[in-house]
Enzyme design. Structure first.
Site, short mmCIF file in Angstrom:
data_model
loop_
_atom_site.label_atom_id
_atom_site.label_comp_id
_atom_site.label_asym_id
_atom_site.label_seq_id
_atom_site.Cartn_x
_atom_site.Cartn_y
_atom_site.Cartn_z
N PHE A 69 -15.19 -11.00 -8.48
CA PHE A 69 -15.70 -12.47 -7.49
C PHE A 69 -16.66 -13.53 -6.97
O PHE A 69 -16.32 -14.16 -6.51
CB PHE A 69 -15.20 -11.51 -6.06
N LEU A 70 -16.89 -13.48 -8.42
CA LEU A 70 -18.31 -14.46 -8.83
C LEU A 70 -17.15 -15.44 -9.30
O LEU A 70 -17.78 -15.65 -10.55
CB LEU A 70 -19.49 -14.04 -8.83
N ASN A 104 -14.16 -5.06 1.78
CA ASN A 104 -13.44 -6.79 1.90
C ASN A 104 -14.62 -7.63 2.54
O ASN A 104 -14.47 -8.69 2.02
CB ASN A 104 -12.39 -6.85 2.46
N CYS A 117 -6.07 -9.53 2.00
CA CYS A 117 -6.75 -8.43 2.53
C CYS A 117 -8.03 -8.93 3.20
O CYS A 117 -8.42 -9.15 4.01
CB CYS A 117 -7.23 -6.96 1.74
N VAL A 165 0.84 -1.09 0.36
CA VAL A 165 0.08 -0.14 0.27
C VAL A 165 0.81 1.70 0.21
O VAL A 165 0.62 2.22 -0.68
CB VAL A 165 -1.16 -0.33 1.14
N ARG A 190 0.59 -15.17 0.90
CA ARG A 190 -0.27 -15.35 2.61
C ARG A 190 -1.90 -15.72 2.38
O ARG A 190 -2.69 -14.94 1.29
CB ARG A 190 -0.46 -13.68 3.47
#
Length: 442
Positions: free
Chosen positions: A246-247, A205, A257, A11, A328
């Site tokens: 995101f589907l 998020n 995140c 960021v 991560r």
């Protein structure tokens, strides 16, 4: 404006590059000596498209420099942007020590900066608590909480063309300076209080994580009915009220995140005595999603065969997405230890990492230099990354290298089912896919 950006992680470096590109004189502050040395040597310490060239240009032009501390960042900055990490503790609670340390450095500056902007992700109420304290109170009329909304692989584009700019202020005083800091960036503005801005970050998020988890529920629904998951997701996502982003049918969500912020929000709710049943359900669903590939392998290979250590599983790719080296909470972090504990022998191919790095991450795994070496003698393969080498591979030749049952579990739904089945592979995806589904050569 003279701007200091504290923290040169994902960021912070994006903010430093973006602000310098907008014409501000920026100093990136980084306390980690190795990372600071890399940046001064014009090397980006992580994978992100477009950053290398922009860093070279800005350093050469003098609009960007780096320093080890805020005190050595040069003449008093007009604005300080705090973008240090807030990593999760084992309970999910964000560790705010770096944020508090950075704010303490800001409070010690004399003269004080005209604007203090925090971009680190912090729980609701963090800004209000700090501003009510002895160190924060003098900066109350200079403080803004302005969260970031960056997508890995598109950070610079998201900085230049954000979907929205959020400014959480205790009063209207700093707003003109906030607008000056973001000059040249066109986006809808949401001007609110700091706590509301903090909630906006978590809410965004958490909703995206919910969408991924709902897609996983659709995978389960399609498995129970025989419906085509590709058609179902496409048909659902074409509704403009829902959208396709995101589907997707995958083994859960990952990255820097969504897992962290969903756990943090659930922890905040428990700590404050609030109940967020949807967020709790998403976190529980995510753990179930992650283990779906293990269930498929066990179903086809048999638990006894795995426990006997008689089965080699090839792991093709470790990255969650090809464009980010951030592992991560990537599915590999759960799947490989789970498979190793089940008795499987693991052989890993990951083109972006050195053999030494792969061994450090997964000591029980054998490292393969290519997909062919990974698949040789393996009874099963797990595709975790849609690398071009896999999309364009000669799967007929690769299938001949494997041992029965020649199971291939495609966790990205990136390979063509009919073409792979024709090679003799037992193809399993995240949900049923019709033979015509998928793209790419077989």
């Amino acid at each position: 404006m003279r701007v200091a950006v504290v923290g040169q992680g994902y960021v912070g470096l994006t903010a430093a590059l973006g602000l310098a590109e907008q014409g501000h004189r920026v100093t990136g502050v980084e306390s980690d000596p190795a990372r600071l040395a890399a940046l001064e040597d014009r090397r980006i310490p992580f994978d992100e498209p477009g950053m290398d060239g922009l860093l070279d240009r800005l350093l050469a032009g003098g609009g960007l420099r780096f320093a080890a501390t805020l005190a050595t960042a040069g003449p008093g900055p007009d604005a300080v942007v705090v973008a240090v990490g807030s990593p999760p503790t084992p309970t999910g609670r964000p560790d705010l020590r770096h944020v508090h340390a950075a704010l303490a450095q800001v409070a010690a500056l004399d003269p004080a900066p005209s604007l203090v902007m925090v971009k680190s992700t912090v729980p609701p109420g963090t800004s209000a608590t700090w501003l009510a304290g002895a160190r924060g109170a003098p900066l109350r009329d200079r403080y803004v909480y302005s969260p970031e909304f960056l997508n890995q692989g598109a950070a610079l584009e998201d900085w230049r063309h954000p979907a929205r700019l959020v400014a959480g202020l205790s009063g209207p005083g700093p707003l003109p300076l906030v607008r000056e800091l973001y000059r040249g960036v066109e986006a809808p503005w949401v001007v609110t209080d700091p706590t509301s801005a903090e909630v906006i970050k978590y809410a965004g998020n958490a909703f995206l994580a919910t969408k991924v988890s709902f897609a996983a529920d659709l995978v389960t629904l399609c498995e129970g009915t025989g419906a085509d998951i590709d058609a179902v997701l496409t048909g659902t996502g074409l509704d403009p009220r829902i959208g396709p982003a995101f589907l997707r049918a995958e083994a859960g969500y990952a990255g820097s995140c969504l897992p962290k912020d969903t756990r943090a929000l659930a922890h905040w709710a428990r700590l404050t005595g609030h109940h967020l049943p949807v967020v709790d359900a998403v976190a529980t669903s995510h753990q179930t999603q992650l283990l779906r590939p293990v269930r498929i392998l066990t179903e086809h290979l048999g638990a006894a065969r795995l426990l006997a250590g008689e089965t080699t599983v090839a792991v093709l790719g470790l990255r969650y997405q090809t464009w980010t080296d951030d592992l991560r909470d990537a599915p590999c972090q759960t799947l490989l230890p789970e498979l190793a504990a089940s008795g499987a022998r693991l052989r890993v191919w990951e083109p972006s990492l050195t053999p030494e790095r792969i061994t450090a991450l997964f000591p029980v795994a054998e490292v393969a230099p290519g997909p062919d070496r990974a698949l040789a003698g393996a009874a099963a393969a797990l595709v975790l990354t849609d690398w071009p080498e896999l999309l364009g591979a000669d799967w007929s030749a690769l299938a001949r290298l494997m041992r029965p049952p020649r199971l291939l579990v495609d966790t990205k739904n990136c390979l063509p089912p009919a073409a792979l089945t024709a090679t003799g592979l037992v193809y399993r995806s995240m949900g049923p896919r019709r033979p015509a589904a998928g793209t790419g050569p077989g």
